[in-house]
Scaffold this motif. Sequence first.
Motif, PDB file in Angstrom:
ATOM      1  N   LEU A  62      31.661  32.800  35.952  1.00 62.99           N
ATOM      2  CA  LEU A  62      32.460  33.702  35.221  1.00 62.99           C
ATOM      3  C   LEU A  62      33.969  33.345  34.800  1.00 62.99           C
ATOM      4  CD1 LEU A  62      33.217  36.822  34.550  1.00 62.99           C
ATOM      5  CD2 LEU A  62      33.891  37.736  36.208  1.00 62.99           C
ATOM      6  N   GLU A  63      34.827  33.112  34.312  1.00 62.21           N
ATOM      7  CA  GLU A  63      35.898  32.696  33.642  1.00 62.21           C
ATOM      8  C   GLU A  63      36.325  33.341  32.964  1.00 62.21           C
ATOM      9  OE1 GLU A  63      39.426  31.571  31.993  1.00 62.21           O
ATOM     10  OE2 GLU A  63      37.361  31.423  30.884  1.00 62.21           O
ATOM     11  N   ALA A  64      37.634  34.367  33.135  1.00 63.14           N
ATOM     12  CA  ALA A  64      38.640  35.218  32.362  1.00 63.14           C
ATOM     13  C   ALA A  64      40.334  34.716  32.829  1.00 63.14           C
ATOM     14  CB  ALA A  64      38.470  36.489  33.549  1.00 63.14           C
ATOM     15  N   SER A  65      40.949  34.866  31.944  1.00 55.47           N
ATOM     16  CA  SER A  65      42.846  34.969  32.308  1.00 55.47           C
ATOM     17  C   SER A  65      43.054  36.112  31.908  1.00 55.47           C
ATOM     18  CB  SER A  65      43.045  33.696  31.839  1.00 55.47           C
ATOM     19  OG  SER A  65      42.176  33.947  30.305  1.00 55.47           O
ATOM     20  N   HIS A  66      44.088  36.289  31.728  1.00 56.43           N
ATOM     21  CA  HIS A  66      45.005  36.926  31.433  1.00 56.43           C
ATOM     22  C   HIS A  66      45.217  38.627  31.313  1.00 56.43           C
ATOM     23  CE1 HIS A  66      46.307  33.349  29.741  1.00 56.43           C
ATOM     24  NE2 HIS A  66      47.709  33.946  29.462  1.00 56.43           N
ATOM     25  N   SER A  67      45.200  39.365  30.240  1.00 61.51           N
ATOM     26  CA  SER A  67      44.619  40.850  30.720  1.00 61.51           C
ATOM     27  C   SER A  67      42.845  41.065  30.493  1.00 61.51           C
ATOM     28  CB  SER A  67      44.556  41.169  29.152  1.00 61.51           C
ATOM     29  OG  SER A  67      44.614  41.272  27.974  1.00 61.51           O
ATOM     30  N   ASP A  68      42.304  39.916  30.846  1.00 65.90           N
ATOM     31  CA  ASP A  68      40.550  40.121  30.908  1.00 65.90           C
ATOM     32  C   ASP A  68      40.016  39.662  32.457  1.00 65.90           C
ATOM     33  OD1 ASP A  68      40.000  40.234  28.365  1.00 65.90           O
ATOM     34  OD2 ASP A  68      39.939  38.512  27.811  1.00 65.90           O
ATOM     35  N   ILE A  69      41.253  40.158  32.782  1.00 67.93           N
ATOM     36  CA  ILE A  69      40.918  39.776  34.768  1.00 67.93           C
ATOM     37  C   ILE A  69      40.673  40.469  34.701  1.00 67.93           C
ATOM     38  CG2 ILE A  69      42.077  39.541  36.726  1.00 67.93           C
ATOM     39  CD1 ILE A  69      43.155  36.572  35.265  1.00 67.93           C
ATOM     40  N   ILE A 111      52.813  37.296  33.681  1.00 64.63           N
ATOM     41  CA  ILE A 111      52.065  38.245  32.963  1.00 64.63           C
ATOM     42  C   ILE A 111      51.071  38.095  34.089  1.00 64.63           C
ATOM     43  CG2 ILE A 111      49.867  38.306  31.340  1.00 64.63           C
ATOM     44  CD1 ILE A 111      52.175  37.436  29.846  1.00 64.63           C
ATOM     45  N   SER A 112      51.156  36.550  34.875  1.00 65.68           N
ATOM     46  CA  SER A 112      50.887  36.547  36.050  1.00 65.68           C
ATOM     47  C   SER A 112      51.221  37.124  37.342  1.00 65.68           C
ATOM     48  CB  SER A 112      50.607  35.327  36.758  1.00 65.68           C
ATOM     49  OG  SER A 112      50.103  34.398  37.354  1.00 65.68           O
ATOM     50  N   SER A 113      52.370  37.648  37.694  1.00 64.94           N
ATOM     51  CA  SER A 113      52.176  38.753  38.439  1.00 64.94           C
ATOM     52  C   SER A 113      51.570  40.349  38.254  1.00 64.94           C
ATOM     53  CB  SER A 113      53.925  38.691  38.545  1.00 64.94           C
ATOM     54  OG  SER A 113      54.658  37.726  39.416  1.00 64.94           O
ATOM     55  N   MET A 114      51.228  40.398  37.028  1.00 66.61           N
ATOM     56  CA  MET A 114      51.068  41.992  36.707  1.00 66.61           C
ATOM     57  C   MET A 114      49.888  41.487  36.688  1.00 66.61           C
ATOM     58  SD  MET A 114      51.378  43.963  33.083  1.00 66.61           S
ATOM     59  CE  MET A 114      50.659  42.836  32.519  1.00 66.61           C
ATOM     60  N   ALA A 115      48.818  40.320  36.285  1.00 63.55           N
ATOM     61  CA  ALA A 115      47.472  40.651  37.019  1.00 63.55           C
ATOM     62  C   ALA A 115      46.836  40.366  38.049  1.00 63.55           C
ATOM     63  CB  ALA A 115      47.486  38.992  35.609  1.00 63.55           C
ATOM     64  N   LYS A 116      47.760  39.899  38.832  1.00 60.89           N
ATOM     65  CA  LYS A 116      47.723  40.229  39.977  1.00 60.89           C
ATOM     66  C   LYS A 116      47.640  41.151  40.758  1.00 60.89           C
ATOM     67  CE  LYS A 116      49.166  37.616  44.254  1.00 60.89           C
ATOM     68  NZ  LYS A 116      49.993  38.790  45.445  1.00 60.89           N
ATOM     69  N   ARG A 117      48.903  41.863  40.712  1.00 59.41           N
ATOM     70  CA  ARG A 117      48.674  43.138  40.846  1.00 59.41           C
ATOM     71  C   ARG A 117      47.774  44.515  40.610  1.00 59.41           C
ATOM     72  NH1 ARG A 117      54.006  43.091  39.913  1.00 59.41           N
ATOM     73  NH2 ARG A 117      53.282  43.707  37.865  1.00 59.41           N
ATOM     74  N   ASN A 118      47.222  43.797  39.008  1.00 57.65           N
ATOM     75  CA  ASN A 118      46.020  44.770  38.769  1.00 57.65           C
ATOM     76  C   ASN A 118      44.137  44.663  39.117  1.00 57.65           C
ATOM     77  OD1 ASN A 118      48.334  45.983  37.425  1.00 57.65           O
ATOM     78  ND2 ASN A 118      47.009  45.187  35.558  1.00 57.65           N
ATOM     79  N   PHE A 119      45.352  43.162  39.444  1.00 55.01           N
ATOM     80  CA  PHE A 119      43.434  42.715  40.476  1.00 55.01           C
ATOM     81  C   PHE A 119      43.256  42.982  41.856  1.00 55.01           C
ATOM     82  CE2 PHE A 119      40.827  39.487  42.425  1.00 55.01           C
ATOM     83  CZ  PHE A 119      39.899  39.428  42.128  1.00 55.01           C
ATOM     84  N   GLU A 120      44.635  43.046  42.596  1.00 54.99           N
ATOM     85  CA  GLU A 120      44.712  43.314  44.329  1.00 54.99           C
ATOM     86  C   GLU A 120      44.879  44.501  44.113  1.00 54.99           C
ATOM     87  OE1 GLU A 120      47.204  39.946  45.981  1.00 54.99           O
ATOM     88  OE2 GLU A 120      48.478  41.904  45.397  1.00 54.99           O
ATOM     89  N   PHE A 121      45.646  45.813  43.860  1.00 52.35           N
ATOM     90  CA  PHE A 121      44.861  47.301  43.296  1.00 52.35           C
ATOM     91  C   PHE A 121      43.317  47.225  43.165  1.00 52.35           C
ATOM     92  CE2 PHE A 121      44.960  51.227  41.494  1.00 52.35           C
ATOM     93  CZ  PHE A 121      45.694  51.705  42.115  1.00 52.35           C
ATOM     94  N   SER A 122      42.293  46.826  42.849  1.00 52.59           N
ATOM     95  CA  SER A 122      41.454  47.316  42.726  1.00 52.59           C
ATOM     96  C   SER A 122      40.166  46.475  43.251  1.00 52.59           C
ATOM     97  CB  SER A 122      40.376  47.122  40.878  1.00 52.59           C
ATOM     98  OG  SER A 122      40.862  45.898  40.419  1.00 52.59           O
ATOM     99  N   TRP A 123      40.958  44.962  43.849  1.00 59.83           N
ATOM    100  CA  TRP A 123      39.726  44.141  44.556  1.00 59.83           C
ATOM    101  C   TRP A 123      38.683  44.880  45.554  1.00 59.83           C
ATOM    102  CZ3 TRP A 123      43.047  40.218  46.997  1.00 59.83           C
ATOM    103  CH2 TRP A 123      44.091  40.469  47.932  1.00 59.83           C
TER     104      TRP A 123
END
Length: 111
Positions: A92-99, A33-45
């Motif tokens: 701002l603080e967010a975790s999991h799918s809210d990142i 889940i952490s890897s997916m959140a990181k990938r999604n974040f980097e995709f749109s950063w």
Amino acid sequence: MTWVNLTSKDQLNEIKSASGYSLIFKHSTRCSISSMAKRNFEFSWDVIPEDTKLYFLDLIAYREISAEVAHLFQVTHQSPQILLIKDGDCVLEASHSDISAEEVAEVIVAA
């Protein structure tokens, strides 16, 4: 954009005392889940302003730093988790799918 590896308490003190925005991404290298959140974040950063420092914390390798992040910025530990810091305070603080890189950008642009 590129990550700055967060590996020391000195870096945390720099983030705490810095003016402007810094972001900490707390990542568990053992969690899909952490890897997916990181990938999604980097995709749109690319929507985040370029002058925002992005710190990457491998919380498995740097557990003490992770605990200090929670204490210093007065947040509950989560993984994965992002903290957007402005002038030493967590705004701002967010975790999991809210990142969301988009939400980070919105908070910065709105200021």
